[in-house]
Design a protein around this motif. Structure first.
Motif, mmCIF file in Angstrom:
data_model
loop_
_atom_site.group_PDB
_atom_site.id
_atom_site.type_symbol
_atom_site.label_atom_id
_atom_site.label_comp_id
_atom_site.label_asym_id
_atom_site.label_seq_id
_atom_site.Cartn_x
_atom_site.Cartn_y
_atom_site.Cartn_z
ATOM 1 N N PRO A 168 -2.120 -12.812 -5.908
ATOM 2 C CA PRO A 168 -3.084 -11.979 -5.173
ATOM 3 C C PRO A 168 -2.482 -10.635 -4.743
ATOM 4 N N GLY A 169 -1.180 -10.632 -4.431
ATOM 5 C CA GLY A 169 -0.520 -9.390 -4.055
ATOM 6 C C GLY A 169 -0.384 -8.430 -5.222
ATOM 7 N N LEU A 170 -0.009 -8.953 -6.378
ATOM 8 C CA LEU A 170 0.070 -8.116 -7.579
ATOM 9 C C LEU A 170 -1.298 -7.556 -7.916
ATOM 10 N N CYS A 171 -2.313 -8.399 -7.766
ATOM 11 C CA CYS A 171 -3.678 -7.944 -8.023
ATOM 12 C C CYS A 171 -4.074 -6.885 -6.999
ATOM 13 N N GLY A 172 -3.667 -7.099 -5.737
ATOM 14 C CA GLY A 172 -3.954 -6.124 -4.699
ATOM 15 C C GLY A 172 -3.300 -4.781 -4.986
ATOM 16 N N PHE A 173 -2.119 -4.827 -5.565
ATOM 17 C CA PHE A 173 -1.415 -3.590 -5.921
ATOM 18 C C PHE A 173 -2.149 -2.866 -7.050
ATOM 19 N N PHE A 174 -2.523 -3.620 -8.090
ATOM 20 C CA PHE A 174 -3.198 -3.014 -9.239
ATOM 21 C C PHE A 174 -4.615 -2.535 -8.909
ATOM 22 N N THR A 175 -5.244 -3.173 -7.925
ATOM 23 C CA THR A 175 -6.641 -2.845 -7.607
ATOM 24 C C THR A 175 -6.779 -2.025 -6.327
ATOM 25 N N ILE A 195 -4.000 -2.361 5.743
ATOM 26 C CA ILE A 195 -3.911 -3.643 6.451
ATOM 27 C C ILE A 195 -5.049 -4.557 6.019
ATOM 28 N N ALA A 196 -6.241 -3.976 5.895
ATOM 29 C CA ALA A 196 -7.404 -4.763 5.460
ATOM 30 C C ALA A 196 -7.165 -5.376 4.081
ATOM 31 N N SER A 197 -6.600 -4.589 3.175
ATOM 32 C CA SER A 197 -6.297 -5.099 1.839
ATOM 33 C C SER A 197 -5.262 -6.218 1.906
ATOM 34 N N GLY A 198 -4.253 -6.036 2.756
ATOM 35 C CA GLY A 198 -3.250 -7.077 2.922
ATOM 36 C C GLY A 198 -3.863 -8.386 3.381
ATOM 37 N N ILE A 199 -4.746 -8.323 4.382
ATOM 38 C CA ILE A 199 -5.411 -9.525 4.904
ATOM 39 C C ILE A 199 -6.357 -10.122 3.864
ATOM 40 N N PHE A 200 -7.099 -9.261 3.185
ATOM 41 C CA PHE A 200 -8.033 -9.683 2.133
ATOM 42 C C PHE A 200 -7.310 -10.526 1.087
ATOM 43 N N LEU A 231 5.107 -10.985 0.660
ATOM 44 C CA LEU A 231 5.021 -10.158 -0.549
ATOM 45 C C LEU A 231 3.584 -9.813 -0.910
ATOM 46 N N VAL A 232 2.683 -10.774 -0.722
ATOM 47 C CA VAL A 232 1.266 -10.514 -1.001
ATOM 48 C C VAL A 232 0.768 -9.381 -0.106
ATOM 49 N N PHE A 233 1.106 -9.453 1.182
ATOM 50 C CA PHE A 233 0.682 -8.398 2.105
ATOM 51 C C PHE A 233 1.294 -7.056 1.716
ATOM 52 N N ALA A 234 2.607 -7.055 1.457
ATOM 53 C CA ALA A 234 3.324 -5.807 1.152
ATOM 54 C C ALA A 234 2.786 -5.145 -0.117
ATOM 55 N N LEU A 235 2.567 -5.927 -1.154
ATOM 56 C CA LEU A 235 2.065 -5.378 -2.412
ATOM 57 C C LEU A 235 0.646 -4.829 -2.255
ATOM 58 N N SER A 236 -0.189 -5.570 -1.539
ATOM 59 C CA SER A 236 -1.572 -5.125 -1.317
ATOM 60 C C SER A 236 -1.607 -3.867 -0.460
ATOM 61 N N PHE A 237 -0.755 -3.824 0.543
ATOM 62 C CA PHE A 237 -0.628 -2.660 1.419
ATOM 63 C C PHE A 237 -0.214 -1.436 0.597
ATOM 64 N N ALA A 238 0.800 -1.612 -0.242
ATOM 65 C CA ALA A 238 1.293 -0.514 -1.086
ATOM 66 C C ALA A 238 0.230 -0.049 -2.072
ATOM 67 N N GLY A 239 -0.572 -0.989 -2.567
ATOM 68 C CA GLY A 239 -1.622 -0.642 -3.523
ATOM 69 C C GLY A 239 -2.633 0.350 -2.968
ATOM 70 N N ILE A 240 -2.904 0.241 -1.662
ATOM 71 C CA ILE A 240 -3.846 1.177 -1.030
ATOM 72 C C ILE A 240 -3.261 2.584 -0.973
ATOM 73 N N TYR A 241 -1.980 2.690 -0.656
ATOM 74 C CA TYR A 241 -1.367 4.013 -0.610
ATOM 75 C C TYR A 241 -1.282 4.634 -2.005
ATOM 76 N N LEU A 242 -1.095 3.782 -3.019
ATOM 77 C CA LEU A 242 -1.139 4.276 -4.394
ATOM 78 C C LEU A 242 -2.552 4.776 -4.711
ATOM 79 N N GLY A 243 -3.545 3.986 -4.331
ATOM 80 C CA GLY A 243 -4.935 4.395 -4.540
ATOM 81 C C GLY A 243 -5.261 5.680 -3.809
ATOM 82 N N HIS A 244 -4.742 5.823 -2.601
ATOM 83 C CA HIS A 244 -4.948 7.044 -1.815
ATOM 84 C C HIS A 244 -4.351 8.263 -2.528
ATOM 85 N N LEU A 245 -3.158 8.104 -3.075
ATOM 86 C CA LEU A 245 -2.523 9.205 -3.804
ATOM 87 C C LEU A 245 -3.330 9.605 -5.033
ATOM 88 N N ILE A 246 -3.856 8.603 -5.728
ATOM 89 C CA ILE A 246 -4.627 8.862 -6.946
ATOM 90 C C ILE A 246 -5.961 9.546 -6.637
#
Length: 199
Positions: free
Chosen positions: A42-49, A115-120, A171-186
């Motif tokens: 779920p964390g890897l998916c959170g990062f990619f999505t 944070i929301a993505s991490g919890i999700f 790790l799930v939280f951290a990856l999902s959290f990071a995914g949002i900042y990547l999305g924000h940059l994009i």
């Protein structure tokens, strides 16, 4: 606090379809890491999505957007034969909390969406972690009946309990959290341009 309208429901459904495709890619990547990879999938998916999750917060920005998104995901997995009641429950709770954190305002701070993505996505991960801890035997029996081998289930349970379960959750939280900042940059330039045009 704004609620979803019909056009918003349609938009969430379309974006969830994109999310789901990326989710499947993330799940495929996680398999490289074996049972622990499945635990953190779920964390890897959170990062990619993250880009989709962030886009929803900016494009729709209404309460129940993430709850609806998660419900669609659970329905799709259930149709595919992967529905599991504890997983559905923890996922839906996680999605509702995500809405409470980041869907009560139209343009929440990026850290709130992260944070929301991490919890999700922790909600999705707990669908394997909680059964492994609290009702392991019935969890194991259920998935063996669906075609998993006892050896595979033992490996899965080992990857989602004790220290490994804690590590997976972090790790799930951290990856999902990071995914949002990547999305924000994009997407930052895209939304900055939209706001400038609106002004």
């Amino acid at each position: 606090m704004k609620m979803l309208k019909i056009k918003d429901v349609v938009m969430v459904a379309l974006l969830t379809a994109i999310y789901f495709v990326a989710y499947m890619v993330g799940s495929s990547v996680s398999m490289v890491f074996g049972p622990f990879g499945h635990a953190i999938s779920p964390g890897l998916c959170g990062f990619f999505t993250g880009v989709v999750f962030y886009f929803i917060s900016r494009k729709i920005g209404k309460f129940f957007q993430y709850t609806l998104m998660q419900a669609i995901i659970m329905i799709l997995f259930s149709i595919m034969g992967a529905g599991y009641i504890p997983w559905i429950i923890t996922s839906m709770i996680g999605a509702f909390i995500a809405d409470w954190i980041a869907s009560r305002e139209s343009k929440p701070a990026v850290w709130k969406v992260a944070i929301a993505s991490g919890i999700f996505h922790i909600g999705q991960a707990l669908g394997a972690i909680i059964p492994s801890i609290f009702f392991m035997e019935s969890y194991k029996a259920d998935w063996i009946a669906r075609g998993q081998t006892p050896e595979r289930m033992d490996e899965m349970i080992a990857a989602t309990t004790g220290v490994m379960g804690i590590l997976a959750t972090i790790l799930v939280f951290a990856l999902s959290f990071a995914g949002i900042y990547l999305g924000h940059l994009i997407l930052r330039k895209h939304f900055d341009k939209k706001e400038a045009q609106a002004a």
